[in-house]
Design a protein around this motif. Structure first.
Motif, PDB file in Angstrom:
ATOM      1  N   UNK A 232     -53.405  -7.926 -12.472  1.00 62.05           N
ATOM      2  CA  UNK A 232     -52.860  -6.602 -12.191  1.00 62.05           C
ATOM      3  C   UNK A 232     -54.132  -5.858 -12.706  1.00 62.05           C
ATOM      4  N   UNK A 233     -54.196  -4.744 -11.752  1.00 60.17           N
ATOM      5  CA  UNK A 233     -55.121  -3.664 -12.024  1.00 60.17           C
ATOM      6  C   UNK A 233     -54.862  -2.383 -11.416  1.00 60.17           C
ATOM      7  N   UNK A 234     -55.051  -1.216 -12.345  1.00 60.01           N
ATOM      8  CA  UNK A 234     -54.834  -0.089 -11.690  1.00 60.01           C
ATOM      9  C   UNK A 234     -55.789   1.206 -12.550  1.00 60.01           C
ATOM     10  N   UNK A 235     -55.813   2.226 -11.909  1.00 61.77           N
ATOM     11  CA  UNK A 235     -56.804   3.007 -12.284  1.00 61.77           C
ATOM     12  C   UNK A 235     -56.656   3.828 -13.560  1.00 61.77           C
ATOM     13  N   UNK A 236     -57.409   3.816 -14.414  1.00 62.67           N
ATOM     14  CA  UNK A 236     -57.464   4.513 -15.859  1.00 62.67           C
ATOM     15  C   UNK A 236     -58.785   4.457 -16.513  1.00 62.67           C
ATOM     16  N   UNK A 237     -58.807   5.562 -17.262  1.00 64.39           N
ATOM     17  CA  UNK A 237     -60.149   5.653 -18.124  1.00 64.39           C
ATOM     18  C   UNK A 237     -60.001   5.116 -19.603  1.00 64.39           C
ATOM     19  N   UNK A 238     -58.582   4.812 -19.935  1.00 64.27           N
ATOM     20  CA  UNK A 238     -57.749   4.209 -21.305  1.00 64.27           C
ATOM     21  C   UNK A 238     -56.545   3.920 -21.072  1.00 64.27           C
ATOM     22  N   UNK A 239     -56.074   3.216 -21.902  1.00 66.28           N
ATOM     23  CA  UNK A 239     -54.636   3.107 -21.706  1.00 66.28           C
ATOM     24  C   UNK A 239     -53.863   4.176 -21.660  1.00 66.28           C
ATOM     25  N   UNK A 240     -52.955   4.431 -20.640  1.00 66.22           N
ATOM     26  CA  UNK A 240     -52.103   5.398 -20.446  1.00 66.22           C
ATOM     27  C   UNK A 240     -52.726   6.585 -20.100  1.00 66.22           C
TER      28      UNK A 240
ATOM     29  N   UNK B 139     -50.469  -5.013 -24.586  1.00 69.23           N
ATOM     30  CA  UNK B 139     -51.532  -6.079 -24.462  1.00 69.23           C
ATOM     31  C   UNK B 139     -52.900  -5.508 -24.494  1.00 69.23           C
ATOM     32  N   UNK B 140     -53.882  -6.477 -24.823  1.00 75.02           N
ATOM     33  CA  UNK B 140     -55.250  -6.354 -24.556  1.00 75.02           C
ATOM     34  C   UNK B 140     -55.505  -5.851 -22.990  1.00 75.02           C
ATOM     35  N   UNK B 141     -56.555  -5.422 -22.726  1.00 79.76           N
ATOM     36  CA  UNK B 141     -56.973  -5.282 -21.294  1.00 79.76           C
ATOM     37  C   UNK B 141     -58.396  -4.971 -21.081  1.00 79.76           C
ATOM     38  N   UNK B 142     -59.136  -4.977 -19.968  1.00 81.72           N
ATOM     39  CA  UNK B 142     -60.457  -4.926 -19.752  1.00 81.72           C
ATOM     40  C   UNK B 142     -60.603  -3.566 -18.806  1.00 81.72           C
ATOM     41  N   UNK B 143     -61.535  -2.968 -19.208  1.00 83.75           N
ATOM     42  CA  UNK B 143     -61.767  -1.861 -18.292  1.00 83.75           C
ATOM     43  C   UNK B 143     -63.136  -1.642 -17.746  1.00 83.75           C
ATOM     44  N   UNK B 144     -63.337  -1.586 -16.491  1.00 84.96           N
ATOM     45  CA  UNK B 144     -64.535  -1.390 -15.710  1.00 84.96           C
ATOM     46  C   UNK B 144     -64.673   0.095 -15.298  1.00 84.96           C
ATOM     47  N   UNK B 145     -66.055   0.492 -15.374  1.00 82.16           N
ATOM     48  CA  UNK B 145     -66.118   1.888 -15.203  1.00 82.16           C
ATOM     49  C   UNK B 145     -67.719   1.921 -14.725  1.00 82.16           C
ATOM     50  N   UNK B 146     -67.991   3.366 -14.183  1.00 79.83           N
ATOM     51  CA  UNK B 146     -69.404   3.447 -13.812  1.00 79.83           C
ATOM     52  C   UNK B 146     -70.445   3.997 -14.811  1.00 79.83           C
TER      53      UNK B 146
END
Length: 622
Positions: A168-176, A338-345
């Motif tokens: 699963x992936x979804x747009x976000x800068x941080x959880x919630x 849960x933990x998650x990874x985040x990709x960003x520019x």
């Protein structure tokens, strides 16, 4: 109404970089607007609830010495303090504090709200207002234009942020929290180069569901210190952390999720931090290890939420949950999220000047993770420097740049601007060639005079530094002149495995021995104990470090002076390096892109050899 008032500095983003930038510019006298998408998450600790650590603690002390706020906020909200690497030399001593996450954010917000000259606006910034290659404001989602003489972008992980949990992936800068769009696209149109990075965070769990009796206790220091050189409170009680370990059963469950891992299946394109890998990356890269350390860290004084340091993961949530419950002490663990990874520019920082102003657009500054760094401390110090330089720029003052021999902050910015980074940049003591000079104990001596000259460090700070120097000098003189008889100390020396003396000596000579500490001499020399009792602990520590490392410190100063000769060799104007055929092709390419301001800066650019520097100096000599 909104377009009529022009600000001196607009700061976009209210993380650690944005908060320091806004506070610095405002405290220097600029009219500041801090724009954030959510005023309830100002100075949010997105990852671990801690400040400092190896090299990072030195940075927090440097921020404080210059007149920044991170050290003060940390002191007021920490729940545990530890001085790391005490068994090593003082260049390695690194303060670290466990923080109360909610109180930390609240204290930062209160600090900013009580800072004159800071206004707030809660909304997403969609783009910049640029005229004649100069930034003149920002445009928000509602279409409001706020005008300013300078803008500091501190967007963290929000620029086109994409969160990954398993498939699963979804747009976000941080959880919630939603990500930010528009800025990257505009900057690319303006000619900026952009890239993608990745970071991650572990699951949070309910501390009431853990069995701490099965874990190792990690208490704070018996006599906890603090970060700020001001009279901030010292801890009288502390919350312990705990240590446990993964095991083969945990690893096997995690491996089951590899086929759904966004990292292993190539869905994550950004490169993650080398020195803070996910747990799946650790068991994949270090398959020979049957366990990995887990630090169990409370998130505050009162909350039951616990941070599982060492278990960063982007695997499916059910895999994370099943694996967690096989860790000793976590058999009945309840997961909050849960933990998650985040990709960003991010924007490669070779596009910046040493002031953190962009080369393409005047009066536009980048600070924090937008420059490819990782860590609260690395972000905060960039924000501080960007805020100072944005203020100086709009008020016609000289740029403020720290040298590599002056501060870890100088090392960090110099590395970013000259070498760039293709993975999240984290500070280490090994990155600083002058680390014996850049200790956490002397950050005030090194930097407070500079901060005071800027107008950021207060008169009180300056008086404290002067008093510390006065006391240190007096202690050194006292130890140089204090006679010591053999009969007074030989019993002590033999008990600690040090050679006895055969004739009268001075206390300073005994302290030059690596295994003789001041506490040893005080215990057998009542007269010395009495005379030293009037001096502050920090002055005694400073004197002893100067005694024990005198030779090394002197060599470092000499080396720094030699480097300074190159730093002071200024390259006037913008040179066309293509017209210097004696330079290597790579050197011409790199020098054209970076446009170094001094020979010293040119010498640190990757791909520029000593031979190229010789050619450049001959050319400039003409």
């Amino acid at each position: 109404m909104f377009t009529e008032q022009e600000y001196d500095v607009i700061v976009v983003g209210a993380g650690h970089a944005g908060c320091e930038a806004a506070a610095a510019a405002a405290n220097l006298g600029s009219k500041v607007l801090l724009v954030t998408m959510n005023m309830n998450t100002i100075a949010q600790m997105s990852c671990n609830p801690a400040m400092g650590g190896v090299a990072k603690g030195q940075i927090v002390r440097e921020i404080d010495a210059l007149g920044g706020q991170s050290g003060i906020v940390t002191d007021k909200t920490m729940i545990q303090f530890r001085m790391l690497n005490r068994s090593k030399g003082p260049a390695m001593w690194s303060p670290r504090a466990q923080s109360d996450r909610m109180r930390f954010a609240e204290e930062w917000r209160m600090t900013l709200e009580q800072t004159p000259n800071v206004d707030f606006w809660q909304e997403a910034v969609m783009g910049l207002v640029v005229e004649n290659d100069t930034v003149v404001g920002v445009r928000t989602q509602l279409g409001i234009e706020f005008r300013a003489k300078s803008v500091v972008l501190t967007n963290g992980t929000f620029l086109n942020g994409l969160i990954h949990i398993g498939e699963k992936n979804f747009g976000g800068g941080r959880a919630a929290e939603r990500g930010s769009t528009g800025i990257t696209e505009q900057l690319k149109e303006l000619g900026f180069e952009a890239g993608r990075m990745k970071t991650g965070t572990p699951p949070r769990v309910d501390g009431r569901s853990l069995d701490y009796s099965k874990m190792e206790v990690q208490p704070g220091d018996e006599e906890p210190s603090k970060f700020s050189y001001l009279d901030t409170p010292r801890l009288t009680t502390q919350r312990p952390c705990y240590i446990t370990y993964t095991n083969s059963e945990v690893h096997n469950i995690l491996r089951e999720g590899f086929e759904k891992s966004p990292m292993f299946q190539g869905r994550i394109k950004g490169l993650g931090p080398r020195y803070c890998p996910s747990v799946e990356d650790k068991i994949n890269r270090f398959a020979d290890k049957d366990r990995h350390q887990i630090f169990v860290e409370p998130e505050g004084w009162s909350t039951v939420e616990v941070y599982v340091n060492g278990f960063s993961s982007s695997l499916p949530e059910d895999v994370q949950y099943r694996a967690l419950r096989k860790i000793v002490g976590f058999e009945n663990a309840k997961m909050f999220r849960p933990g998650y990874a985040i990709e960003y520019d991010f924007f490669p920082p070779t596009q910046l000047n040493l002031t953190l102003e962009t080369k393409r657009i005047k009066n536009l500054y980048f600070a924090g993770q937008i420059n490819g760094t990782t860590g609260y401390e690395e972000a905060a110090c960039q924000g501080l420097m960007a805020g100072i330089n944005a203020h100086n720029r709009v008020h016609g003052k000289e740029p403020f740049i720290l040298k590599r021999s002056e501060a870890y902050i100088g090392v960090l910015i110099d590395d970013l601007v000259n070498k760039g980074t293709d993975e999240p940049y984290r500070m280490f003591t090994s990155r600083a060639e002058h680390r014996i000079l850049l200790r956490q104990d002397n950050a005030d001596i090194r930097l407070t005079p500079l901060g005071h000259k800027l107008g950021l460090a207060s008169e009180e700070r300056m008086r404290r530094v002067e008093e510390k120097l006065r006391q240190t000098t007096e202690v050194l003189e006292l130890l140089k002149n204090m006679p010591v008889e053999a009969a007074e100390v030989n019993g002590l020396l033999e008990s600690i495995g040090s050679a006895p003396i055969t004739e009268k000596t001075r206390a300073i000579n005994l302290l030059r021995r690596p295994n003789v500490e001041l506490a040893h001499l005080i215990s057998v020399l009542p007269a010395l104990a009495l005379q030293l009792s009037v001096y502050q602990e920090y002055s005694l520590e400073q004197a002893i470090i100067n005694i024990k490392y005198e030779t090394y410190i002197e060599k470092e100063y000499q080396q720094a002076a030699r480097f300074l000769e190159l730093e002071n060799f200024v390259i006037q104007g913008r040179l066309d390096y293509k017209q210097m055929p004696a330079l290597s092709h790579e050197a011409r390419e790199k020098l054209l892109r970076v446009q170094p301001e001094t020979i010293g800066q040119a010498s640190r650019i990757s791909g520029v050899s000593p031979a190229d520097i010789s050619v450049l100096m001959v050319y400039l000599g003409k």
